[in-house]
Scaffold this active site. Structure first.
Site, PDB file in Angstrom:
ATOM      1  N   HIS A 229       0.847  -1.189   0.000  1.00 47.87           N
ATOM      2  CA  HIS A 229       0.000   0.000   0.000  1.00 47.87           C
ATOM      3  C   HIS A 229       0.883   1.239   0.000  1.00 47.87           C
ATOM      4  O   HIS A 229       1.978   1.240   0.580  1.00 47.87           O
ATOM      5  CB  HIS A 229      -0.884   0.050   1.255  1.00 47.87           C
ATOM      6  CG  HIS A 229      -2.162  -0.719   1.142  1.00 47.87           C
ATOM      7  ND1 HIS A 229      -2.799  -1.289   2.238  1.00 47.87           N
ATOM      8  CD2 HIS A 229      -2.952  -1.007   0.076  1.00 47.87           C
ATOM      9  CE1 HIS A 229      -3.899  -1.892   1.850  1.00 47.87           C
ATOM     10  NE2 HIS A 229      -4.018  -1.741   0.545  1.00 47.87           N
TER      11      HIS A 229
ATOM     12  N   ALA B 169      42.191 -10.060 -35.712  1.00 45.05           N
ATOM     13  CA  ALA B 169      42.823 -11.196 -35.026  1.00 45.05           C
ATOM     14  C   ALA B 169      42.630 -12.515 -35.742  1.00 45.05           C
ATOM     15  O   ALA B 169      43.564 -13.321 -35.844  1.00 45.05           O
ATOM     16  CB  ALA B 169      42.287 -11.287 -33.595  1.00 45.05           C
TER      17      ALA B 169
ATOM     18  N   CYS C 203      -2.289   2.960   9.013  1.00 45.71           N
ATOM     19  CA  CYS C 203      -3.255   1.946   8.589  1.00 45.71           C
ATOM     20  C   CYS C 203      -4.452   1.858   9.541  1.00 45.71           C
ATOM     21  O   CYS C 203      -5.558   1.518   9.123  1.00 45.71           O
ATOM     22  CB  CYS C 203      -2.583   0.574   8.505  1.00 45.71           C
ATOM     23  SG  CYS C 203      -1.473   0.382   7.108  1.00 45.71           S
TER      24      CYS C 203
END
Length: 687
Positions: free
Chosen positions: A152, A510, A248
């Protein structure tokens, strides 16, 4: 509590002390009563989470948006909270039943009443935000939550008086953090560390200059005091076991209100259509994952499942994003997997002029490997020279409008470039179920990387494809690194060139140097290729052969003069197979054939790749990735490397016609030549 609906509940079922919970709740109640008028809601048996009244709804003035709980374990709270609000004289707005929104747990007003911060991602849907903005007549700023511990908004975000903000930045995605930083000046932002965050320091009740919270570190308390706030700590450990703390447990019903407020929301909505074997090819899941991972929300408005084996499915998906920028990012990824806008929503592609050569307008569409079309003047135009990581340049010619993929450096003043994502679609081949599910004797392998697959099986399939391509006059490109030489693969790659299986060779300085060193000196990097032991003075061999080739002026001249008589480069010259050597800063010499101008080297690579049907990528990460970026979808790719990271990187480009083989490249080439010889013998017998 006898259920789990958030990470804090894990392992805490029936582990709370009822007496301690009551004691902690009452202490919080008394503290709040000293600073505000507190009203209580009657608890209802069977709904223990009602104690978290922040989730009852969202209140502004005498209007409330009632919560629609995400979990069934809380949905029974809704009628009880609705009855309480109505009894208090509130006007109650109810969201559709399938649109989750969890009240003031996920929506927090700026303490000066200017706007509403609204969270989404775990419990509340983004689609609820436009309705909230309309009902409460307020600007809504959408924030995406990323950490499931902070499910929340009020668990990680707390607006404070005076425009201050207490928050935990890692709980949000990058877009949300940018939005916060745009709205809240740095001197007002109080970012907290994880130890305070997990003690729910942000789940605090702010009343004027008082902040009530569960627990706070000395450092954070000092920072709040410096900002003018008095902190009151009150233990709420029992409620943390259920995933909540001070905020809350409360719902503020007298929020600040500013006059002349207006409903505003940055949210953008688009609907796209997808068609194909959406379920068994995994496309629908891929699309929905891209939407959510990209920060958006979705609703599948329609899904028609194919009724027969060969029938395709189609779906309409409504997408919601917190801003145009996020929507553009999501849509661009959906375009890659074949999603298209609805006919009524289709617009022409947006074009902006190039004002400076080599520089695109901002917000240009970045191309992919998939065949692409753009809509211009109401008509769809195929984009030429398809490749990834380019821009789409549009020009008007005597023959009509032409669209091409171009690298940024190649853009010129006078061209127009496609920006945004409107009027763009990719063409994805819909493979039938029968094609996917019926094994073919030598069908090319689907995309994947594994060191556990039988190398022999892959070699059989690659050999069969090589033979088919050669016999019909097709084109195979090899991009190879010096490891091919070091592992004894030179003789096998030479065989492929000599027998007409290779139409172009791409590499660096190379591979040519070490191939020529082996041909002229019998060593590779100073190691005797037959004995496997270092040769005294062998470390100088590569420089000696570079000098020899430079004296000749080119590799072709060295072949003509009889100095170079064997090897991969020799076979390329003798069989008229073009090669391109792209140099780098580490190159010794370099050889006269090595192109040290990177831009010219890339252009030469691109020219040689035109018309390729298959690319063998042999132990060279740098050149393989470069070649992969230049190649459109539809070209079969085989990437061979002992390092799984290399083949994974190539597989990640998204082509379904690619396979990664984790093995020794010398072994792979040896097996490949043997398998081709078997095919040749079988062919001769059949004839």
């Amino acid at each position: 509590m006898d259920y789990v609906i958030n990470p804090w509940m894990e392992g805490n079922i029936h582990k709370s002390s009822r007496d301690r919970s009551v004691e902690q709740w009452q202490k919080l109640h008394h503290i709040l009563k000293d600073h505000a008028i507190v009203e209580l809601v009657k608890p209802e048996k069977g709904w223990p989470d009602m104690v978290f009244t922040a989730n009852a709804g969202l209140v502004l003035d005498k209007t409330v948006v009632l919560s629609r709980f995400f979990h069934k374990e809380r949905q029974g709270e809704e009628p009880h909270f609705k009855a309480w609000f109505e009894s208090q004289g509130f006007t109650v707005h109810e969201l559709p039943k399938d649109l989750p929104f969890e009240g003031a747990g996920d929506a927090l007003f700026d303490r000066e009443g200017r706007y509403l911060w609204a969270g989404y991602g775990f419990r509340s849907e983004l689609d609820s935000h436009p309705l909230i903005a309309e009902w409460l007549k307020i600007e809504v700023l959408s924030l995406r939550l990323m950490d499931e511990r902070f499910y929340h908004l009020d668990t990680c975000f707390c607006p404070l008086n005076g425009g201050y903000l207490l928050y935990y930045p890692p709980a949000f995605d990058s877009y949300s953090n940018r939005l916060i930083e745009m709205r809240v000046p740095p001197e007002k932002r109080i970012a907290i560390e994880e130890p305070d965050a997990v003690n729910f320091a942000c789940n605090a009740v702010n009343i004027n200059e008082t902040v009530v919270m569960n627990k706070v570190s000395d450092n954070l308390k000092a920072r709040l005091a410096e900002a003018g706030f008095k902190v009151i700590e009150t233990p709420l450990s029992e409620f943390l076991k259920a995933g909540g703390a001070a905020k809350c447990l409360t719902l503020r019903v007298t929020e600040p209100i500013i006059p002349d407020r207006h409903a505003t929301v940055q949210i953008e909505t688009r609907t796209v259509r997808m068609e194909g074997h959406l379920l068994d090819a995994g496309l629908i899941n891929q699309a929905l994952d891209l939407i959510v991972e990209g920060g958006g929300s979705f609703k599948v408005q329609q899904f028609n499942l194919g009724e027969e084996r060969q029938s395709t499915s189609n779906a309409l998906i409504k997408i919601t994003a917190p801003s145009h920028q996020v929507m553009e990012d999501i849509i661009s990824q959906l375009i890659d997997i074949g999603a298209v806008s609805l006919e009524e929503d289709i617009q022409d592609a947006k074009l902006e002029p190039v004002h400076q050569s080599g520089v695109s307008p901002d917000d240009f569409y970045v191309t992919t490997i998939y065949p692409t079309e753009i809509r211009v003047n109401g008509e769809w135009i195929r984009v030429q020279n398809q490749r990834m990581d380019g821009a789409i340049a549009v020009t008007e010619t005597s023959e009509g409008i032409v669209a091409k993929c171009k690298l940024l450096r190649d853009l010129i003043v006078g061209e127009k470039v496609v920006v945004d994502v409107a009027g763009i679609r990719t063409i994805r081949k819909t493979e039938s179920r029968e094609q996917r599910n019926t094994p073919q004797e030598f069908g090319f392998m689907s995309a994947g990387v594994s060191s556990e697959r039988r190398v022999e099986l892959i070699v059989e399939q690659v050999a069969w494809e090589l033979r088919q391509i050669r016999d019909r006059g097709g084109k195979v490109i090899v991009t190879a690194g010096p490891v091919v030489i070091h592992t004894g693969g030179a003789e096998h790659l030479s065989h492929l060139v000599r027998e007409g299986y290779v139409q172009a060779l791409l590499g660096g300085n190379a591979i040519a140097v070490h191939d020529i060193e082996q041909s002229m000196m019998g060593t590779s990097l100073g190691v005797d290729m037959k004995q496997g032991t270092a040769v005294k003075g062998g470390h100088r061999h590569h420089l000696k052969v570079i000098n020899a080739i430079r004296r000749c002026g080119s590799i072709a001249n060295a072949v003509e003069k009889g100095i170079l008589t064997t090897g991969v480069m020799y076979e390329c010259v003798k069989n008229h197979v073009p090669f391109s050597l792209a140099g780098s800063i580490r190159d010794d010499g370099p050889l006269p054939d090595t192109q040290m101008d990177l831009i010219k080297a890339q252009q030469h690579y691109t020219e040689l790749l035109q018309g390729a049907e298959m690319i063998l990528m042999l132990s060279t990460m740098l050149h393989s990735i470069g070649v992969g970026n230049m190649t459109a979808a539809g070209v079969k790719m085989v990437c061979v490397d002992i390092n799984p990271a290399v083949v994974t990187k190539l597989s990640d480009r998204g082509s379904v016609e690619s396979v990664g083989v984790v093995t020794d490249v010398g072994l792979f080439l040896s097996l490949l030549v043997k398998q081709l010889d078997k095919l040749t013998s079988r062919y001769h017998l059949e004839v």
